[in-house]
Scaffold this active site. Sequence first.
Site, PDB file in Angstrom:
ATOM      1  N   SER A  14       0.814  -1.216   0.000  1.00 27.20           N
ATOM      2  CA  SER A  14       0.000   0.000   0.000  1.00 27.20           C
ATOM      3  C   SER A  14       0.848   1.265   0.000  1.00 27.20           C
ATOM      4  CB  SER A  14      -0.930  -0.006   1.212  1.00 27.20           C
ATOM      5  OG  SER A  14      -1.804  -1.109   1.169  1.00 27.20           O
ATOM      6  N   LYS A  51      -8.132 -10.986   6.285  1.00 22.89           N
ATOM      7  CA  LYS A  51      -8.472 -11.198   7.698  1.00 22.89           C
ATOM      8  C   LYS A  51      -9.852 -10.628   8.013  1.00 22.89           C
ATOM      9  CE  LYS A  51      -7.036  -8.292  10.606  1.00 22.89           C
ATOM     10  NZ  LYS A  51      -6.085  -7.395  11.308  1.00 22.89           N
ATOM     11  N   TYR A  99      -4.423  -3.098  -8.076  1.00 19.87           N
ATOM     12  CA  TYR A  99      -3.149  -2.469  -7.731  1.00 19.87           C
ATOM     13  C   TYR A  99      -2.231  -2.367  -8.950  1.00 19.87           C
ATOM     14  CZ  TYR A  99      -3.518  -1.639  -2.751  1.00 19.87           C
ATOM     15  OH  TYR A  99      -3.861  -1.105  -1.534  1.00 19.87           O
ATOM     16  N   GLY A 176      -0.037 -13.148  22.231  1.00 16.02           N
ATOM     17  CA  GLY A 176      -1.113 -12.411  22.883  1.00 16.02           C
ATOM     18  C   GLY A 176      -1.368 -11.052  22.290  1.00 16.02           C
ATOM     19  N   ILE A 179      -2.825  -9.774  16.440  1.00 17.35           N
ATOM     20  CA  ILE A 179      -2.951 -10.797  15.400  1.00 17.35           C
ATOM     21  C   ILE A 179      -3.395 -12.119  16.016  1.00 17.35           C
ATOM     22  CG2 ILE A 179      -1.702 -12.144  13.665  1.00 17.35           C
ATOM     23  CD1 ILE A 179       0.042  -9.673  13.169  1.00 17.35           C
ATOM     24  N   ARG A 199       2.643 -15.711  27.116  1.00 18.47           N
ATOM     25  CA  ARG A 199       3.610 -15.794  28.205  1.00 18.47           C
ATOM     26  C   ARG A 199       3.391 -14.737  29.278  1.00 18.47           C
ATOM     27  NH1 ARG A 199       8.940 -13.630  24.852  1.00 18.47           N
ATOM     28  NH2 ARG A 199       8.164 -11.513  24.461  1.00 18.47           N
ATOM     29  N   ASP A 303       6.258  -0.665   7.225  1.00 20.29           N
ATOM     30  CA  ASP A 303       6.683  -1.615   8.257  1.00 20.29           C
ATOM     31  C   ASP A 303       8.182  -1.854   8.266  1.00 20.29           C
ATOM     32  OD1 ASP A 303       3.986  -1.754   8.617  1.00 20.29           O
ATOM     33  OD2 ASP A 303       3.817  -3.929   8.405  1.00 20.29           O
ATOM     34  N   HIS A 435     -29.803   8.559  20.460  1.00 23.36           N
ATOM     35  CA  HIS A 435     -30.440   7.542  21.307  1.00 23.36           C
ATOM     36  C   HIS A 435     -31.421   6.712  20.498  1.00 23.36           C
ATOM     37  CE1 HIS A 435     -31.986   5.861  25.055  1.00 23.36           C
ATOM     38  NE2 HIS A 435     -33.203   6.062  24.583  1.00 23.36           N
TER      39      HIS A 435
END
Length: 450
Positions: A14, A51, A99, A176, A179, A199, A303, A435
């Site tokens: 991207s 995902k 793309y 944890g 992902i 962990r 990244d 509301h």
Amino acid sequence: MAFDYDLFVIGGGSGGVRAARVAAGETGAKVGLAEMDRYGGTCVIRGCVPKKLMVFASAFPGMMEDAREYGWTVEAGGLDWKAFHARLAGELDRLEGIYRKLLAGPGVETFDARARIKDPHTVELSTGQTVTAKHILIAAGGRPVRPDVPGAELGLVSDDIFHMDALPNNILIVGGGFIACEFACILKGMGANVTLFYRGDQILRGFDDEARDLVAEEMRRKGIDIRTGTNVAELSDGYGGVLVKDTNGAEMVYEKVMFATGRSPNTHDMGLEEVGVELGRYGEIVVDAYSQTKVPSIYAIGDVTNRVNLTPVAIREGMAFVETVFRGNPTPVDHELIPSAVFTQPELGTVGLTEEEAKKQEEVEIYSTSFRPMQTSFIDRADKVLMKLVVSKATRKVLGCHIVAPQAGELIQMAGIAVKMGATKEDFDRTVAVHPTMSEELVTMRAPVR
């Protein structure tokens, strides 16, 4: 010196695609781009997009259960993984084609090849071709890594989940972070029995404690076996699956094991250090506020720099790069107050400081409420949601907003605008509630809870 290109981009994700097409289409630069895998990068091909489609698919059993409770006659069998997967693959092919067209439109020349840096202005391609460029932009992204434990090669990583031939009956997810937690919810919703090892003492480290506690509570209530203070010690083939020995000495066989224990920047064997590009302790490319490396002609975004590893941030960094280099308007990237979401079930949306972070900086007031939402309390489901504001006592600014609820990702986008603008608690108070909604609690909380 005459160069083949004004800009050569390494990486067709991207960030790289945005920078390439804007530089070519809006500034007239001659641009080349190399991508060694599929165009669209991690987000489109093996991350956010597939995902999220799996999140949608995994939510239908709960929706149908709710529909029955509301009086509808609904019958559902199990998920046809092959049918879903075939449609998913077709969608990813379609997006990759888009793309490629985005690059072809403004005249970006593309190379389906791996690229290495030969010198500050030269790129070597795996095809044997060599090209030169006035500026080189590295947008090579990152990759999931397996931990250093015996038998780790027997485990999957997140990339592999999208290529499974069949949905496993049971799976162990190790990790944890967001992902790990997202895939735990996805696979549980699709029908697998899910165990999660982490962990630490609570999942989603780095997020607001109150929010992460509620997400963990809701995941457990949906049947995900979360085992904190537990890690994998060893994997081996056994009994038709993967035999896992954990750090507490217990052993168990799982059909599949997935590692979601970290990602590394794609900088290995790119010739970076040889030409003077500085790498950090995790292999990330070190850049300044303008995404420039120690080598003036070489920049990096996304990244691969390990700054804020989110797709919209990579795109912003790519735009700032073009503004700086090709429009002569030096533009640093703003990494402050970035909204984000974790697509667990329920979702977690967050922007700004956590309660724990804020308390280290100044005196704050905490406005927080957790309750059963109307939609599911009507059918006696025990689901709970959270709406939370972290407020500066001195300035009254809302320093952080944290939401745990269905569609929290959609909600936090809107709340993020107000927080980014510097809204005060009184600005929230002056806003009339919509509301009945869950989010009206963000503007009706009057007294701090602490």
